[in-house]
Design a protein around this motif. Structure first.
Motif, PDB file in Angstrom:
ATOM      1  N   HIS A   1       9.970  -1.313   4.529  1.00 35.99           N
ATOM      2  CA  HIS A   1      10.986  -1.825   5.398  1.00 35.99           C
ATOM      3  C   HIS A   1      11.440  -3.134   5.208  1.00 35.99           C
ATOM      4  CE1 HIS A   1       7.636  -3.919   7.214  1.00 35.99           C
ATOM      5  NE2 HIS A   1       6.938  -2.833   7.564  1.00 35.99           N
TER       6      HIS A   1
ATOM      7  N   LEU B   1       8.199 -11.162   9.065  1.00 39.85           N
ATOM      8  CA  LEU B   1       9.428 -11.043   9.903  1.00 39.85           C
ATOM      9  C   LEU B   1       9.218  -9.967  11.101  1.00 39.85           C
ATOM     10  CD1 LEU B   1      12.344 -10.733  10.087  1.00 39.85           C
ATOM     11  CD2 LEU B   1      12.495  -8.957   8.193  1.00 39.85           C
TER      12      LEU B   1
ATOM     13  N   THR C   1       0.884 -12.360   4.567  1.00 40.08           N
ATOM     14  CA  THR C   1       1.487 -12.655   5.963  1.00 40.08           C
ATOM     15  C   THR C   1       0.299 -13.424   6.833  1.00 40.08           C
ATOM     16  OG1 THR C   1       1.335 -10.236   6.362  1.00 40.08           O
ATOM     17  CG2 THR C   1       3.464 -11.351   6.151  1.00 40.08           C
TER      18      THR C   1
ATOM     19  N   GLU D   1       0.969  -1.179  -0.062  1.00 45.50           N
ATOM     20  CA  GLU D   1      -0.115  -0.052  -0.036  1.00 45.50           C
ATOM     21  C   GLU D   1       0.839   1.301   0.143  1.00 45.50           C
ATOM     22  OE1 GLU D   1      -2.782   0.084   3.322  1.00 45.50           O
ATOM     23  OE2 GLU D   1      -3.628   2.206   2.743  1.00 45.50           O
TER      24      GLU D   1
HETATM   25  P1  ATP Z   1       0.487  -1.601   7.685  1.00 48.28           P
HETATM   26  O1  ATP Z   1       1.779  -1.700   8.679  1.00 48.28           O
HETATM   27  O2  ATP Z   1       0.240  -0.428   7.165  1.00 48.28           O
HETATM   28  O3  ATP Z   1      -0.384  -2.858   7.952  1.00 48.28           O
HETATM   29  P2  ATP Z   1       1.926  -3.548   5.748  1.00 48.28           P
HETATM   30  O4  ATP Z   1       3.305  -3.557   6.624  1.00 48.28           O
HETATM   31  O5  ATP Z   1       0.983  -4.725   6.142  1.00 48.28           O
HETATM   32  O6  ATP Z   1       1.167  -2.227   6.401  1.00 48.28           O
HETATM   33  P3  ATP Z   1       1.766  -3.361   3.019  1.00 48.28           P
HETATM   34  O7  ATP Z   1       1.856  -2.463   2.221  1.00 48.28           O
HETATM   35  O8  ATP Z   1       0.213  -3.926   3.160  1.00 48.28           O
HETATM   36  O9  ATP Z   1       2.256  -2.950   4.548  1.00 48.28           O
HETATM   37  O10 ATP Z   1       2.540  -4.818   2.829  1.00 48.28           O
HETATM   38  C1  ATP Z   1       2.989  -5.277   1.500  1.00 48.28           C
HETATM   39  C2  ATP Z   1       3.206  -6.540   1.664  1.00 48.28           C
HETATM   40  O11 ATP Z   1       4.399  -6.958   2.515  1.00 48.28           O
HETATM   41  C3  ATP Z   1       2.091  -7.348   2.029  1.00 48.28           C
HETATM   42  O12 ATP Z   1       1.986  -8.605   1.398  1.00 48.28           O
HETATM   43  C4  ATP Z   1       2.595  -7.578   3.382  1.00 48.28           C
HETATM   44  O13 ATP Z   1       2.019  -8.955   3.936  1.00 48.28           O
HETATM   45  C5  ATP Z   1       4.038  -7.677   3.289  1.00 48.28           C
HETATM   46  N1  ATP Z   1       4.918  -7.505   4.499  1.00 48.28           N
HETATM   47  C6  ATP Z   1       4.249  -6.352   5.384  1.00 48.28           C
HETATM   48  N2  ATP Z   1       5.296  -6.469   6.543  1.00 48.28           N
HETATM   49  C7  ATP Z   1       5.774  -7.710   6.661  1.00 48.28           C
HETATM   50  C8  ATP Z   1       6.821  -8.155   7.372  1.00 48.28           C
HETATM   51  N3  ATP Z   1       6.795  -7.696   8.446  1.00 48.28           N
HETATM   52  N4  ATP Z   1       7.332  -9.618   6.940  1.00 48.28           N
HETATM   53  C9  ATP Z   1       7.006  -9.851   5.772  1.00 48.28           C
HETATM   54  N5  ATP Z   1       6.060  -9.421   4.945  1.00 48.28           N
HETATM   55  C10 ATP Z   1       5.632  -8.127   5.346  1.00 48.28           C
END
Ligand code: ATP
Ligand code: MG
Length: 576
Positions: free
Chosen positions: A58, A281, A248, A52
Motif C-alpha cells: 500500500h 505513514l 517503522t 512480508e
Molecule cells: P502488517 O500490517 O501485516 O503489520 P506491515 O504493514 O508492517 O504489515 P510489512 O510487509 O511488514 O507490512 O512491511 C514492509 C515494510 O514496509 C516494513 O519495513 C514496514 O516498516 C514498512 N511499512 C509498512 N507500513 C508502513 C507505513 N504505513 N509507512 C511506512 N512504512 C511502512
C-alpha cells in the motif's frame, strides 16, 4: 499528532523528475553521512525493503520503498528486496508477484538482490543450535497461554519458566526433535535466555522458534519449525551485510533485541547493521493495515486488490497515479521520528502537480445537455483547433469539430442564474471554448419542468483564433462537443473510499465510514480521438480533472476512463 498539509520546501527543484533533497536534509541522511565521514562501513550503503508477502503493498509501503531505494540510489549503494516469509500460513506467490510488480512500477530495481528470509532457514537453524550451545537459548514446554501469563506486565517483572534451566544437552535434543517433526504444533518453543525482569518486555526471553506443521510457499514441507520475525530479521540483515536497517517506529522497543541477538552471534555472523526507526505513514481517509485491506477485498466491499479506490499500489496505479507522483509524495512528506497524519490532499496534489505538466488535454461532457445553434447552417461542420497542452504549445493542437447540435455540461446552464454565475443562462452569452460566442435564446422543458434542450444563436464573427475575434470578451468559457462527432464512453467517477478522515481511529468499525459515493459510473461523451488510445494513457478532461484509460477493460473499440483526481480539492470544506 501533527497534521501536515503541504511541505513546499522540497519543491523548488522538480522532484517529479527524480531530483533529491540536499545532503543531510533528514536525520537518516545525517546518520549515513556521519557514518561515511567516520568510515564506519567504508562508505558502503546497503539498505533493504523487507515486505512480508501476505498482502498487496500500500501507499505506506511506498514511503518505505522510496526511502530505502532512494537512499541507496543517492549514496551509490544497493537496496535489496527481501521477502520476509517466516509465516507459512499467510503467504502466497500471488503476493510475491504483486510486490515485485509494484516496486518495479515505482521505478526501482533491486538488480540481483532479491532475497527471501526462507533462504536463510538452514542458517537460522544452525545459529539457534549455536545459541543453545552457548547457554543462550532453551526449549520451553509451556503452552502459549502459560508463557503469556508468566511474561509479566509493563509494571511487573515476568517469572522464569520452570523449563528455563534445562540442560544444554536436553535443549539440543528437544530442539532437534522439534525439527524432526516429533511434536505437534504448540508442544514446545525455543526461547532466548535474556532477562525475565527486563523493563523491556521484548527482552523477557522472547520465543524465536515455534512448531508449525504447515506448507511453506517456498520450502514446501521441509520445515515444521519456523523462526520468529525478530530473530529472523536481524540475522537476515546481517547475512546480507545491510548497513542501515530502516524500519517503522513500532520497532524501536525491539531494537535492544535486534542488537542482543547479533551481539550473541557476533562470532558466527560478523556484521551488525544499525537499526534506525522512522515514523510510518498515516494517511487520512484511508486504512493502512493489511488485515483491513484484506477484509475489504474478501468481503467484496471493493472490486479486488487493484480497485481504483484502494490505497494499494496496484489500486492507485489503476486509479491513474503515476510513479512520479508517488515518489514526489514520498519526497514532500519527508521522514521524521514523530508520528503524524498526512492529509489525503497532499497525495492528490502530487498527482495534479505531475499530470498538469504531462497530461494531454481532451474534451469530455460528463452530464450532457443538448444545445441547438439555431442560426448555424444545417449539415455544416467546421474545424476548431484546441491545444493539446495550454502551456506547451510544442505539443501541438488537435481538431475538434463543430456542428449545429452540440452537448454542453448540464451544470454550465442555469435557468435562473445565481449571483456570480457567468455561464449560460437565458439571454446571456458564453464562449464555446476554441469556437464561437453563443447566446441562449430559448429553453425547452419536459413535462416535469426539467430542461431538456436549449437553443442558442452564435456570432459568426467571434471564432477563436481568427484575428480580432478573441477581442470580444465574455465572462464564461465552457466546453462542448458536437453531437454528430462525439462518441460515448464509460467513465468511472472515483472519489475517496472513506468519508471520514480517520476511519479506523475511533471506536466504530472503520467499515461504517465507507463513502457510498466513492464510485459513480456514467456514460459520457468524449472527443473521437479518445478512441485511439492505449490502456493507462492519461488525460486531463478539461475543467473536470485527470483521467486514465482503465488498464483492465479498455480496448480500442471501447475505452473506459477512471477519474484519478479532480482539478481542485473538493474535500477542503469537508475535512476542515
Ligand atoms: P502488517 O500490517 O501485516 O503489520 P506491515 O504493514 O508492517 O504489515 P510489512 O510487509 O511488514 O507490512 O512491511 C514492509 C515494510 O514496509 C516494513 O519495513 C514496514 O516498516 C514498512 N511499512 C509498512 N507500513 C508502513 C507505513 N504505513 N509507512 C511506512 N512504512 C511502512
Ligand atoms: Mg510488518
Amino acid at each position: 499528532m501533527q497534521i501536515m498539509t503541504l511541505i513546499e520546501d522540497n519543491l523548488k527543484d522538480n522532484p517529479a523528475t527524480g531530483s533529491h533533497p540536499p545532503p543531510g536534509s533528514n536525520f537518516i541522511r545525517a546518520i549515513i553521512e556521519e557514518d561515511n565521514r567516520a568510515g564506519k562501513w567504508n562508505g558502503r550503503v546497503e539498505t533493504r525493503f523487507p515486505p512480508e508477502p501476505n498482502g498487496y503493498l500500500h501507499i505506506g509501503h511506498a514511503k518505505s520503498i522510496c526511502l530505502n531505494f532512494g537512499l541507496a540510489h543517492d549514496y551509490n549503494g544497493i537496496c535489496h528486496l527481501r521477502f520476509d516469509d517466516t509465516n507459512p500460513e499467510k503467504e502466497e506467490q500471488e503476493y510475491v508477484d504483486s510486490i515485485r510488480d509494484s516496486v518495479r512500477w515505482l521505478g526501482y530495481d533491486w538488480g540481483s538482490h532479491q532475497h527471501y528470509a526462507s533462504d536463510y532457514f538452514d542458517k537460522l537453524y544452525e545459529f539457534a543450535e549455536y545459541l543453545i550451545k552457548q547457554g543462550k537459548a532453551y526449549v520451553d514446554s509451556l503452552t502459549a497461554d502459560e508463557i503469556r501469563a508468566l511474561r509479566g506486565t509493563l509494571s511487573e517483572a515476568g517469572t522464569n519458566s520452570p523449563y528455563r534451566e534445562r540442560s544444554m544437552t536436553e535443549n539440543l535434543d528437544l530442539f532437534r526433535r522439534m525439527k524432526a517433526g516429533e511434536f505437534p504444533d504448540g508442544a514446545h518453543v525455543l526461547r532466548v535466555r535474556i532477562d525475565m525482569s527486563s523493563p523491556n518486555i521484548n527482552l523477557r526471553d522472547p520465543v524465536i522458534y515455534r512448531i508449525r506443521h504447515s506448507y511453506h510457499h517456498r520450502t514446501a514441507s521441509k520445515w515444521c519449525i519456523y523462526p520468529m520475525y525478530d530473530y529472523t530479521h536481524c540475522i537476515s540483515d546481517a547475512l546480507e551485510r545491510i548497513t542501515h536497517s530502516l524500519c517503522t517506529l513500532e520497532f524501536e522497543d525491539h531494537r535492544p533485541l535486534y542488537d542482543w541477538i547479533l551481539d550473541e552471534l557476533a562470532e558466527v555472523v560478523p556484521c551488525h547493521p544499525q537499526q534506525i526507526e522512522f515514523a510510518r505513514l498515516n494517511l487520512t481517509y484511508s486504512v493502512m493495515s493489511k488485515r483491513k485491506l484484506i477484509e475489504l477485498v474478501e468481503n467484496g466491499l471493493v472490486d479486488g486488490w487493484d480497485d481504483p479506490r484502494m490505497n494499494t499500489l496496484a489500486g492507485v496505479r489503476r486509479r491513474g497515479y503515476t510513479p512520479e507522483s508517488i515518489r514526489l509524495f514520498a519526497e514532500r512528506i519527508g521522514v521524521s521520528k514523530a508520528d503524524s497524519w498526512i492529509e489525503m490532499s497532499v497525495l492528490e496534489d502530487c498527482l495534479r502537480h505531475d499530470l498538469n505538466e504531462r497530461a494531454t488535454r481532451r474534451l469530455a461532457v460528463l452530464e450532457p445537455l443538448k444545445v441547438v445553434i439555431d442560426n448555424y447552417p444545417e449539415n455544416h461542420e467546421e474545424e476548431c483547433f484546441a491545444p493539446n497542452h495550454p502551456q506547451k504549445l510544442e505539443l501541438g493542437t488537435r481538431t475538434v469539430h463543430l456542428s449545429k447540435i452540440i452537448y454542453i455540461e448540464r451544470s454550465d446552464f442555469m435557468e435562473a442564474p445565481s449571483k456570480g454565475y457567468f455561464r449560460l443562462s437565458p439571454g446571456m452569452e458564453v464562449r464555446l471554448r476554441y469556437a464561437y460566442i453563443v447566446k441562449c435564446v430559448n429553453v425547452v422543458k419536459n413535462a416535469d419542468g426539467e430542461v431538456v434542450q436549449i437553443h442558442c444563436t452564435y456570432d459568426p464573427g467571434s471564432k477563436s483564433g481568427t484575428p480580432g475575434a478573441d477581442q470580444r470578451k465574455v465572462k464564461g468559457n465552457i466546453h462542448w462537443l458536437s453531437a454528430k462527432h462525439a462518441r460515448q464512453a464509460e467513465v468511472r467517477l472515483y472519489d475517496r473510499l472513506f468519508s471520514h478522515a480517520h476511519p479506523d481511529a475511533g471506536e466504530q468499525d472503520y467499515k461504517t465510514f465507507l463513502n457510498p459515493n466513492s464510485r459513480k459510473v456514467i456514460t459520457a461523451y468524449v472527443e473521437p480521438s479518445l478512441y485511439q488510445i492505449q490502456p493507462e494513457d492519461r488525460f486531463q478532461f478539461e475543467r473536470h480533472g485527470y483521467f486514465i484509460a482503465d488498464a483492465r477493460v479498455t480496448t480500442p473499440e471501447k475505452p473506459v476512463f477512471n477519474r484519478a483526481v479532480t482539478l481542485r480539492d473538493s474535500w477542503i470544506k469537508a475535512s476542515g
